[in-house]
Every structure is written in structure tokens, then in C-alpha cells.
Design a protein around this motif. Structure first.
Motif, PDB file in Angstrom:
ATOM      1  N   GLN A 289      47.576  42.439  29.933  1.00 56.39           N
ATOM      2  CA  GLN A 289      46.497  42.420  28.943  1.00 56.39           C
ATOM      3  C   GLN A 289      46.689  43.448  27.831  1.00 56.39           C
ATOM      4  OE1 GLN A 289      44.700  39.748  29.473  1.00 56.39           O
ATOM      5  NE2 GLN A 289      45.838  39.634  31.396  1.00 56.39           N
ATOM      6  N   ILE A 290      47.653  44.340  27.986  1.00 53.63           N
ATOM      7  CA  ILE A 290      47.873  45.384  26.981  1.00 53.63           C
ATOM      8  C   ILE A 290      48.401  44.801  25.689  1.00 53.63           C
ATOM      9  CG2 ILE A 290      49.224  47.442  26.420  1.00 53.63           C
ATOM     10  CD1 ILE A 290      49.146  48.207  29.312  1.00 53.63           C
ATOM     11  N   ASN A 291      49.269  43.809  25.809  1.00 50.80           N
ATOM     12  CA  ASN A 291      49.916  43.235  24.629  1.00 50.80           C
ATOM     13  C   ASN A 291      49.410  41.815  24.372  1.00 50.80           C
ATOM     14  OD1 ASN A 291      51.705  45.524  24.386  1.00 50.80           O
ATOM     15  ND2 ASN A 291      52.792  44.699  26.164  1.00 50.80           N
ATOM     16  N   GLY A 292      49.418  41.431  23.116  1.00 50.37           N
ATOM     17  CA  GLY A 292      49.098  40.055  22.754  1.00 50.37           C
ATOM     18  C   GLY A 292      47.611  39.758  22.787  1.00 50.37           C
ATOM     19  N   SER A 293      47.280  38.452  22.730  1.00 47.59           N
ATOM     20  CA  SER A 293      45.892  38.013  22.692  1.00 47.59           C
ATOM     21  C   SER A 293      45.321  37.981  24.103  1.00 47.59           C
ATOM     22  CB  SER A 293      45.814  36.607  22.088  1.00 47.59           C
ATOM     23  OG  SER A 293      46.288  35.658  23.024  1.00 47.59           O
ATOM     24  N   PRO A 294      43.986  37.950  24.222  1.00 50.13           N
ATOM     25  CA  PRO A 294      43.356  37.908  25.554  1.00 50.13           C
ATOM     26  C   PRO A 294      43.251  36.493  26.115  1.00 50.13           C
ATOM     27  CG  PRO A 294      41.666  38.026  23.881  1.00 50.13           C
ATOM     28  CD  PRO A 294      42.995  38.059  23.144  1.00 50.13           C
ATOM     29  N   LEU A 295      44.106  35.588  25.674  1.00 53.89           N
ATOM     30  CA  LEU A 295      43.976  34.178  26.051  1.00 53.89           C
ATOM     31  C   LEU A 295      44.027  33.974  27.560  1.00 53.89           C
ATOM     32  CD1 LEU A 295      43.628  31.320  24.973  1.00 53.89           C
ATOM     33  CD2 LEU A 295      46.121  31.126  24.849  1.00 53.89           C
ATOM     34  N   GLU A 296      44.960  34.648  28.243  1.00 55.36           N
ATOM     35  CA  GLU A 296      45.062  34.489  29.693  1.00 55.36           C
ATOM     36  C   GLU A 296      43.756  34.905  30.373  1.00 55.36           C
ATOM     37  OE1 GLU A 296      47.740  35.985  33.539  1.00 55.36           O
ATOM     38  OE2 GLU A 296      47.837  37.094  31.645  1.00 55.36           O
ATOM     39  N   PHE A 297      43.251  36.061  30.005  1.00 52.94           N
ATOM     40  CA  PHE A 297      41.993  36.550  30.577  1.00 52.94           C
ATOM     41  C   PHE A 297      40.835  35.612  30.253  1.00 52.94           C
ATOM     42  CE2 PHE A 297      38.291  39.542  29.619  1.00 52.94           C
ATOM     43  CZ  PHE A 297      37.758  39.437  30.893  1.00 52.94           C
ATOM     44  N   PHE A 298      40.742  35.161  29.013  1.00 55.12           N
ATOM     45  CA  PHE A 298      39.669  34.257  28.616  1.00 55.12           C
ATOM     46  C   PHE A 298      39.711  32.964  29.428  1.00 55.12           C
ATOM     47  CE2 PHE A 298      38.234  35.672  24.104  1.00 55.12           C
ATOM     48  CZ  PHE A 298      38.013  36.952  24.582  1.00 55.12           C
ATOM     49  N   ASN A 299      40.896  32.385  29.570  1.00 59.30           N
ATOM     50  CA  ASN A 299      41.041  31.156  30.359  1.00 59.30           C
ATOM     51  C   ASN A 299      40.633  31.382  31.814  1.00 59.30           C
ATOM     52  OD1 ASN A 299      42.052  30.000  28.050  1.00 59.30           O
ATOM     53  ND2 ASN A 299      44.140  29.777  28.805  1.00 59.30           N
ATOM     54  N   ASP A 300      41.156  32.473  32.377  1.00 60.82           N
ATOM     55  CA  ASP A 300      40.883  32.776  33.782  1.00 60.82           C
ATOM     56  C   ASP A 300      39.412  33.075  34.024  1.00 60.82           C
ATOM     57  OD1 ASP A 300      43.560  32.465  34.363  1.00 60.82           O
ATOM     58  OD2 ASP A 300      44.010  34.618  34.337  1.00 60.82           O
ATOM     59  N   PHE A 301      38.777  33.736  33.064  1.00 63.84           N
ATOM     60  CA  PHE A 301      37.377  34.102  33.249  1.00 63.84           C
ATOM     61  C   PHE A 301      36.506  32.850  33.369  1.00 63.84           C
ATOM     62  CE2 PHE A 301      33.170  35.745  32.110  1.00 63.84           C
ATOM     63  CZ  PHE A 301      33.121  36.884  32.903  1.00 63.84           C
ATOM     64  N   GLY A 302      36.751  31.861  32.525  1.00 61.86           N
ATOM     65  CA  GLY A 302      35.999  30.615  32.611  1.00 61.86           C
ATOM     66  C   GLY A 302      36.172  29.936  33.954  1.00 61.86           C
ATOM     67  N   VAL A 303      37.400  29.903  34.455  1.00 61.52           N
ATOM     68  CA  VAL A 303      37.677  29.268  35.748  1.00 61.52           C
ATOM     69  C   VAL A 303      36.961  30.005  36.886  1.00 61.52           C
ATOM     70  CG1 VAL A 303      39.487  28.738  37.431  1.00 61.52           C
ATOM     71  CG2 VAL A 303      39.881  28.301  34.997  1.00 61.52           C
ATOM     72  N   SER A 304      37.046  31.338  36.879  1.00 58.37           N
ATOM     73  CA  SER A 304      36.404  32.117  37.948  1.00 58.37           C
ATOM     74  C   SER A 304      34.885  32.036  37.878  1.00 58.37           C
ATOM     75  CB  SER A 304      36.850  33.589  37.881  1.00 58.37           C
ATOM     76  OG  SER A 304      38.187  33.731  38.308  1.00 58.37           O
ATOM     77  N   MET A 305      34.337  31.950  36.679  1.00 56.89           N
ATOM     78  CA  MET A 305      32.885  31.817  36.550  1.00 56.89           C
ATOM     79  C   MET A 305      32.409  30.475  37.106  1.00 56.89           C
ATOM     80  SD  MET A 305      31.312  34.512  35.385  1.00 56.89           S
ATOM     81  CE  MET A 305      29.764  33.904  34.697  1.00 56.89           C
ATOM     82  N   VAL A 306      33.183  29.421  36.896  1.00 54.11           N
ATOM     83  CA  VAL A 306      32.830  28.110  37.461  1.00 54.11           C
ATOM     84  C   VAL A 306      32.875  28.182  38.987  1.00 54.11           C
ATOM     85  CG1 VAL A 306      33.572  25.715  37.710  1.00 54.11           C
ATOM     86  CG2 VAL A 306      33.517  26.766  35.446  1.00 54.11           C
ATOM     87  N   LYS A 307      33.908  28.824  39.534  1.00 53.51           N
ATOM     88  CA  LYS A 307      34.012  28.968  40.988  1.00 53.51           C
ATOM     89  C   LYS A 307      32.821  29.752  41.537  1.00 53.51           C
ATOM     90  CE  LYS A 307      37.828  30.020  43.066  1.00 53.51           C
ATOM     91  NZ  LYS A 307      39.070  30.760  43.436  1.00 53.51           N
ATOM     92  N   MET A 308      32.509  30.867  40.896  1.00 51.87           N
ATOM     93  CA  MET A 308      31.385  31.676  41.352  1.00 51.87           C
ATOM     94  C   MET A 308      30.075  30.898  41.260  1.00 51.87           C
ATOM     95  SD  MET A 308      29.906  35.307  39.935  1.00 51.87           S
ATOM     96  CE  MET A 308      28.868  34.485  38.711  1.00 51.87           C
ATOM     97  N   GLY A 309      29.918  30.122  40.192  1.00 52.89           N
ATOM     98  CA  GLY A 309      28.706  29.349  39.982  1.00 52.89           C
ATOM     99  C   GLY A 309      28.503  28.230  40.980  1.00 52.89           C
ATOM    100  N   ASN A 310      29.513  27.948  41.792  1.00 53.64           N
ATOM    101  CA  ASN A 310      29.421  26.907  42.820  1.00 53.64           C
ATOM    102  C   ASN A 310      29.059  27.455  44.201  1.00 53.64           C
ATOM    103  OD1 ASN A 310      30.005  24.507  41.414  1.00 53.64           O
ATOM    104  ND2 ASN A 310      32.174  25.007  41.363  1.00 53.64           N
ATOM    105  N   ILE A 311      28.857  28.772  44.308  1.00 60.45           N
ATOM    106  CA  ILE A 311      28.612  29.369  45.621  1.00 60.45           C
ATOM    107  C   ILE A 311      27.287  28.873  46.218  1.00 60.45           C
ATOM    108  CG2 ILE A 311      28.149  31.513  46.869  1.00 60.45           C
ATOM    109  CD1 ILE A 311      29.991  32.961  44.928  1.00 60.45           C
TER     110      ILE A 311
END
Length: 330
Positions: A289-311
Motif C-alpha cells: 500500500q506504500i506505493n501506487g494507487s489504493p486500488l487493491e485495498f479499495f477492491n478488497d474492502f468492498g469484498v470484505s464488507m460484503v462478507k461481514m454484512g452476511n454474518i
């Protein structure tokens, strides 16, 4: 003219859109667009109200995101964190980890708007999920499709919140194995959802021991950057329970990847944040996450939020659709 949400959707990679619209969104009976027929303007109403609220009180973004997390980890995403308790029967929101939660009035206001448009249709649990997404979007974070169809629970017990919410002084292993794994989440979800600390503030009381009494001998956590430690001491005096401190210094109103940079610099508030460096997968993720755009984090955050929202969601005929989020229907 395209809306802010439409622009975010256009910027998302096709792979992420497909992923968030596939099997994850169908888990536990939830689906994207659940209200398309019964209340077609539901998500637009939530977003419009959130846009108004964020303009007036941008500091509510972090607390509203946190509220969804605190709801889901206690008996599932059923809106139970919103229920009022009594002196004899304290509810989740009365528990120590939830006393500092803010934004209940925002949820109540959105519920009122939805009840006027579509009486008895949209659950409080779904409002929390949609509000969390919009809070992130409105602080320049990622957009993700939110599967809806949750129903509201009728039970809220303070002690269960105390048992099921990970404390800030726990380390990575304790949080993963004690709280995330039992809920069907994994190590990557811990890493990614911890990134939500990029927005919001915390009371000094949540980390005071870390700077004044780390081992019970009046010492400080040696893993803290010494300059950051001094800044925290300047802001938080011993036993200070009221002062608020930025969780992501200099960027606490903007959803970005700078939180991870601060973890690497040892400039984060909680032991749970700093302990990410103890796990090799987490450390490697932070380094990316130090270099470049936050695209990986942004993509992953959406996926993890969907998983959490299904608990442990309530769907179908389970639970109810509350008329008011703070009280069960009678």
C-alpha cells in the motif's frame, strides 16, 4: 448527469463488479437490488440523506461505518445495536465497547424518510449496511454493491456485545481466532477491515494504558514511534476519557490507504493496529500500500464488507421490519 455513485461504478474494475454481484451477494438469502420492486428509491433515499449529513457533520463517517461492524459481530447483522435498553435490561448500545458510538440520530432520520416513502419495507439492519457503504463513498472511498434483504432482530443484550466485540488491546492472533474465524471471516478480512480505521477518531480512554501503563508498571508500549508517543501524551492526559484523537493522523476524514503507512511507521492508536506487523501476510499487504494507487485495498474492502454484512443475517420470515429502529414492534 451521472450521479456520484454512478461515477464510482464506472471506475470500478469489471472483475470486482462481477464478484460483488455473484455468489457473495446471494449468501444467506440476500441479494443486490432486493428493494427494486417494493421500494425502488430506497438506496437513493439513503444516499441523499447521507450526503446531507456528511456535509453538516463529516466526522460521523467513521462512527457510522463502525456501527455496522459492531452490529454484525453481535448476533449477526440484525440492527440489534440500534435498540434502546432499560436500567434493568441494558442493550448492546449500553455496553462499554458501544458507549462511544455516534450517529443513532442519523439512522433514525433515514428510517423516517424510508417509512414515509415505503412503510414497513426497509429494515434497520439494511439501513446500517447501506449507510456504512455511503459513508465510505462520501469520504472518497470505494463503492460496492450492498446485498440487501436483512430483517431486524428483536433481542439486544449488553453482555453479548462485551463478549463479541474485539477490544483494541488484543493482538492479531487473538482477534483472528477469537472473533473473526468464528464469524466465517479470515486473516485477510482482519487486515482489510482494519483499514477502516483510515477514517474517524477514538477517545483517549481506548488506548490510554498503551501510552501510560502498558505492562502495569507506568510504562509505554515500546512499539510506538517515540515522536508519535509524545504527541499522544500531549493530547491525552492520564485517565482522560473525553478527548478525541484522529485514528489516521492528517487523513482521518478521507478514506485512503494512509492508515497502512502509519502502521508501518508505528503511528497508530491501538495494539490491534500495530500487531498487524506480527503477521507476515499482513506486513506484505501493508508494504504494497506504500506505493501506487489504493486500488487493491479499495477492491478488497468492498469484498470484505460484503462478507461481514452476511454474518448470521435474518431473512425471509425471521425477525421483523421495525417501524422505528430504536424499539421493537408491538
Amino acid at each position: 448527469m451521472a450521479s456520484h455513485l454512478d461515477l464510482f461504478k464506472l471506475l470500478l474494475p469489471l472483475s470486482l463488479l462481477l464478484l460483488l454481484s455473484s455468489s457473495l451477494t446471494d449468501a444467506e438469502g440476500l441479494k443486490v437490488g432486493f428493494y427494486s420492486n417494493s421500494c425502488p428509491k430506497a438506496e437513493a433515499i439513503v444516499y441523499k440523506e447521507m450526503k446531507r449529513v456528511m456535509k453538516l457533520a463529516p466526522s460521523l463517517a467513521g462512527p457510522l461505518l463502525r456501527m455496522h461492524f459492531h452490529d454484525c459481530f453481535v448476533n449477526g447483522c440484525d440492527g440489534s445495536v440500534l435498540l434502546n435498553g432499560t436500567t434493568r435490561s441494558p442493550a448492546e448500545r449500553d455496553a462499554i465497547p458501544n458507549i462511544s458510538l455516534r450517529g443513532f440520530g442519523t439512522i433514525d432520520g433515514i428510517k423516517e424518510k424510508l417509512e414515509k416513502a415505503c412503510p414497513g419495507i426497509v429494515s434497520c439492519a439494511d439501513i446500517l449496511a447501506l449507510v456504512a457503504r455511503d459513508a465510505v463513498v462520501l469520504t472518497n472511498g470505494p463503492y460496492w454493491e450492498v446485498p440487501t434483504g436483512r430483517r431486524d432482530g428483536r433481542r439486544s443484550v449488553a453482555l453479548e456485545a462485551l463478549r463479541n466485540l474485539p477490544p483494541p488491546f488484543f493482538n492479531f492472533s487473538q482477534i483472528l481466532n477469537g472473533f473473526f474465524v468464528p464469524k466465517g471471516l479470515n486473516a485477510k478480512d482482519v487486515i482489510v477491515l482494519s483499514g477502516g480505521h483510515t477514517i474517524g477518531t477514538s477517545h483517549c480512554s481506548s488506548f490510554n494504558d498503551r501510552i501510560y501503563n502498558f505492562t502495569g508498571k507506568g510504562d509505554s508500549d515500546p512499539s510506538l514511534d517515540k515522536f508519535y508517543l509524545q504527541k499522544l501524551k500531549d493530547k491525552c492526559k492520564p485517565k482522560d476519557a473525553t478527548t478525541l484523537v484522529e485514528m489516521d493522523p492528517g487523513s482521518f476524514k478521507t478514506f485512503d490507504a494512509s492508515y497502512y503507512k502509519n502502521v508501518l511507521k508505528r503511528r497508530v492508536l491501538f495494539t490491534s493496529d500495530q500487531s498487524l506487523l506480527e503477521y507476515s501476510e499482513a506486513k506484505a499487504y501493508l508494504q504494497r500500500q506504500i506505493n501506487g494507487s489504493p486500488l487493491e485495498f479499495f477492491n478488497d474492502f468492498g469484498v470484505s464488507m460484503v462478507k461481514m454484512g452476511n454474518i448470521e443475517v435474518l431473512t425471509g420470515s425471521k425477525g421483523e421490519i421495525r417501524k422505528k429502529c430504536a424499539v421493537v414492534n408491538y
